[in-house]
Design an enzyme around this catalytic site. Structure first.
Site, PDB file in Angstrom:
ATOM      1  N   TYR A 180      50.019  78.815  54.722  1.00  0.00           N
ATOM      2  CA  TYR A 180      49.313  78.171  55.831  1.00  0.00           C
ATOM      3  C   TYR A 180      49.871  78.693  57.151  1.00  0.00           C
ATOM      4  O   TYR A 180      50.776  79.518  57.183  1.00  0.00           O
ATOM      5  CB  TYR A 180      49.431  76.651  55.725  1.00  0.00           C
ATOM      6  CG  TYR A 180      48.657  76.069  54.562  1.00  0.00           C
ATOM      7  CD1 TYR A 180      47.266  75.999  54.589  1.00  0.00           C
ATOM      8  CD2 TYR A 180      49.307  75.600  53.421  1.00  0.00           C
ATOM      9  CE1 TYR A 180      46.552  75.475  53.532  1.00  0.00           C
ATOM     10  CE2 TYR A 180      48.602  75.077  52.350  1.00  0.00           C
ATOM     11  CZ  TYR A 180      47.224  75.020  52.409  1.00  0.00           C
ATOM     12  OH  TYR A 180      46.511  74.507  51.350  1.00  0.00           O
ATOM     13  N   CYS A 382      38.650  63.344  40.326  1.00  0.00           N
ATOM     14  CA  CYS A 382      39.431  63.705  39.142  1.00  0.00           C
ATOM     15  C   CYS A 382      38.499  63.790  37.947  1.00  0.00           C
ATOM     16  O   CYS A 382      37.658  62.908  37.734  1.00  0.00           O
ATOM     17  CB  CYS A 382      40.525  62.667  38.880  1.00  0.00           C
ATOM     18  SG  CYS A 382      41.465  62.963  37.359  1.00  0.00           S
ATOM     19  N   ALA A 413      32.613  61.926  25.637  1.00  0.00           N
ATOM     20  CA  ALA A 413      31.575  61.051  26.195  1.00  0.00           C
ATOM     21  C   ALA A 413      31.503  59.746  25.416  1.00  0.00           C
ATOM     22  O   ALA A 413      31.458  58.658  26.005  1.00  0.00           O
ATOM     23  CB  ALA A 413      30.227  61.761  26.195  1.00  0.00           C
ATOM     24  N   LYS A 450      46.612  74.664  26.313  1.00  0.00           N
ATOM     25  CA  LYS A 450      45.621  73.599  26.421  1.00  0.00           C
ATOM     26  C   LYS A 450      46.094  72.325  25.722  1.00  0.00           C
ATOM     27  O   LYS A 450      45.286  71.485  25.311  1.00  0.00           O
ATOM     28  CB  LYS A 450      44.287  74.070  25.822  1.00  0.00           C
ATOM     29  CG  LYS A 450      43.621  75.241  26.538  1.00  0.00           C
ATOM     30  CD  LYS A 450      43.069  74.864  27.894  1.00  0.00           C
ATOM     31  CE  LYS A 450      41.854  73.996  27.811  1.00  0.00           C
ATOM     32  NZ  LYS A 450      40.673  74.674  27.244  1.00  0.00           N
TER      33      LYS A 450
END
Length: 663
Positions: A180, A382, A413, A450
């Site tokens: 930055y 998120c 789901a 993962k």
């Protein structure tokens, strides 16, 4: 008692933090109003993490400069634009945070400079210490004048004074970190000035020195000022970052200069160093995807801690409490910073304190809901927690009448829908045709990098057990069963199946899922058809296990479609594939696989590749047949997850939450 050391107090300057956990600063996009104050969404967001037990809340980046770089980031608070309004909204937030015994620091930025996100730049020319290339655009930045630097320094004093009036316990400066604007001044690669702000390290740090001096002069020596600090840049060249384990010549700040800078910054008056490594040219370090190891900043924090006498904060995939405890016990840091883990579960700290570790919802480091959405849509959320940064709007809706709901499918789901229904007071029941919950999380989580996909599947299984949701495994539901039941509503979340096609020798053509689950052995030499996310991650996993892998992709590059939303994930994976020896053939259409030879058509003609097998990673197809059989026979029926539309984990969870919270 095991983690008791993580709950001992620690001081930053004059402020005592009740435990060793800080909420790491994350872009607060969408958490501010048009007047530069905190909106209700931002107030709820930070308060929720304090309620969850976090000892120190560090806000996302805010601004005080209103003149030089006014368009660097939209929807972020500004501590000088409308001081009365900023102080009022800050007070409303800090008083709520303090009710839970937490402290809160305001993160203040000098600006973005050459790394300003292009969509936020508008018509304003990018600025920098010198006339250097912009990180994203083919533009040369305009050098800041000394007068502009002094203007920014003064704005820090004004902004910090307003922050103190607003109830903040301290500030953290953004940043001699990640490339930055302040970091650009500190790094000789970016800073080619010949005035008092360029040349020697002391001159390059002058901007940062004047900021802390200005704040202390306005707010008092006992007002803590921390600094976000990157000890090493990881830059190979302009816009080229290094990978873990890669040998390279550091073009930015090396460790030797980094440690020297750390000592100077503390000497100048900074009360803590919030330490990491990397820059936007190598930003998979500062925003580590799942391809980076956990606790990747620990060795660098330890180096800094050995040369300074102020607290060192360590972030970077530190969500494993055993790792956090070890980092403290080994003297690597003083405070554990949790960023994305507190998006995933704002109650992380309280759950750990109470010994409820299994209940902590894991972050999967996908960066779809956080960094990806910050980049693309200027909002922070998120993927695994639909309530993050919209706690009030997405609060659980209590039910007046408990209803019996059939959930067909135990993927993310189905699990999320059943969980939310049970939390609200309904009576869901889950039927899954496979032997475990998790759906595509199970093959997706097979590669070591993962592992958190598997952790998420385990978290859902534990959550449903705790909520007493009946789960029936190895049971494929039929239309007749559904119609014979007395269900008040039905949710069909039957997932998707991998797309396949014949290439000739189909006995040696497998799906990626079959190989990931070790149902099929691909042999020592394999070709993966499809260079999307599944294909690239499978290739990386196999290559790291010693297999020779070739990716054949029809488009002109890998990850061209349906790749990770966050550039840190996508850019790192793109580079990891060749770095790990995977050959990539693009612009190629697969024709056949016969006698151990794959034939593909390319612009240069036919290409033949010898291999033991072919792995298909060409996408998934919605499995919605049960829904189609039932849609006109069941009054209240919903189709969710991949069965509705093949997408990613985030949308499977979000859609399930939305529907289940309104039944």
């Amino acid at each position: 008692m095991k983690y008791q050391k993580l709950f001992t107090p620690v001081k930053i300057g004059s402020v005592t933090i009740k435990n060793r956990f800080a909420m790491a600063p994350m872009g607060p996009l969408g958490l501010a109003d048009a007047q530069g104050g905190f909106n209700q969404r931002g107030i709820d967001y930070y308060t929720e993490r304090a309620k969850g037990g976090t000892g120190l809340i560090i806000t996302g980046v805010t601004f005080s400069d209103c003149k030089v770089e006014t368009q660097s980031m939209p929807n972020c608070p500004n501590s000088t634009y409308n001081p009365v309004h900023f102080i009022r909204t800050s007070r409303e937030m800090t008083e709520r945070v303090h009710a839970y015994g937490s402290k809160i620091f305001l993160m203040m930025s000098a600006g973005f400079g050459r790394v300003t996100i292009p969509t936020n730049l508008g018509e304003f020319p990018p600025v920098a210490p010198s006339a250097i290339p912009h990180r994203w655009l083919d533009k040369i930045c305009r050098p800041l004048t000394a007068e502009e630097i002094r203007s920014i320094v003064k704005s820090f004093g004004d902004g910090a004074y307003n922050a103190k009036r607003g109830g903040f316990d301290g500030v953290e400066i953004h940043a001699v970190h990640e490339g930055y604007l302040l970091d650009q001044f500190a790094i000789s690669m970016f800073n080619q000035r010949t005035d008092e702000y360029g040349g020697s390290l002391e001159n390059r740090l002058r901007f940062a020195k004047e900021i802390v001096e200005e704040i202390k002069s306005r707010c008092g020596e006992d007002f803590p000022v921390a600094l976000r600090f990157s000890v090493k840049s990881m830059i190979k060249d302009w816009r080229e970052g290094a990978l873990p384990g890669e040998e390279f010549t550091e073009m930015g700040r090396d460790i030797e200069e980094g440690l020297q800078a750390a000592k100077l910054l503390v000497e100048y008056g900074y009360d803590a160093l919030d330490t990491d490594v990397g820059t936007y040219d190598a930003w998979w370090w500062n925003h580590p995807p799942m391809y980076q190891k956990k606790g990747l900043f620990r060795p660098y924090c330890k180096m800094v801690k050995e040369v300074v006498n102020v607290p060192v904060l360590c972030a970077g995939r530190m969500d494993d409490p055993d790792m956090a405890l070890e980092a403290l016990e080994k003297g690597e840091c003083d405070i554990i910073s949790l960023g994305r883990p507190l998006l995933a579960d704002p109650d992380y700290v309280n759950k750990l304190r109470a010994g409820r570790v299994k209940e902590i919802r894991p972050c999967i480091s996908c960066q779809e809901g956080c960094m990806g959405r910050i980049q693309e849509y200027s909002m922070i959320n998120c993927a695994v927690n639909p309530q993050a940064a919209r706690e009030r709007d997405m609060a659980y809706a209590p039910v007046l009448t408990s209803r019996k709901v059939l959930v067909v499918g135990g993927g993310v789901a189905g699990c999320e829908a059943a969980r939310v229904l049970a939390v609200r007071g309904h009576r869901p029941e889950v039927y899954e045709k496979g032997g475990c919950l998790g759906g595509n999380l199970i093959p997706g989580g097979a590669p070591e990098f993962k592992e958190d996909d598997l952790a998420l599947a385990a978290w859902y299984a534990d959550a449903l057990e705790r909520l007493h949701v009946p789960v029936h495994l190895n049971h494929e539901v039929t239309k007749e069963e559904v119609l014979a039941g007395d269900w008040d509503a039905v949710i069909v979340a039957t997932g998707s199946s991998p797309k396949t096609f014949s290439l000739g020798d189909d006995d040696h053509v497998y799906t990626a899922s079959q190989v990931l689950l070790k149902e099929k052995d691909c042999g020592e030499n394999t070709v993966i058809v499809g260079g999307g996310l599944v294909g690239c991650e499978t290739a990386l996993w196999l290559a790291r296990h010693g297999r020779k892998v070739t990716i054949v992709e029809a488009l002109d590059k890998i990850l061209a479609v349906n790749g990770p939303l966050c550039h840190a994930n996508k850019d790192m994976l793109e580079r990891l594939v060749p770095f790990n020896g995977v050959e990539v053939v693009t612009g190629a259409k697969v024709k056949s696989y016969q006698n151990g030879v794959l034939t593909a058509e390319t612009a240069e003609g036919e290409k033949k590749i010898s291999c033991n097998s072919v792995i298909l990673a060409v996408g998934y197809r919605e499995e919605d047949s049960l829904y189609r059989q039932l849609e006109f026979d069941v009054p209240e029926i919903y189709l969710l997850g991949d069965a509705r539309k093949v997408s990613n984990i985030m949308y499977a969870i979000w859609d399930a939450f939305e529907v289940a919270n309104h039944i």
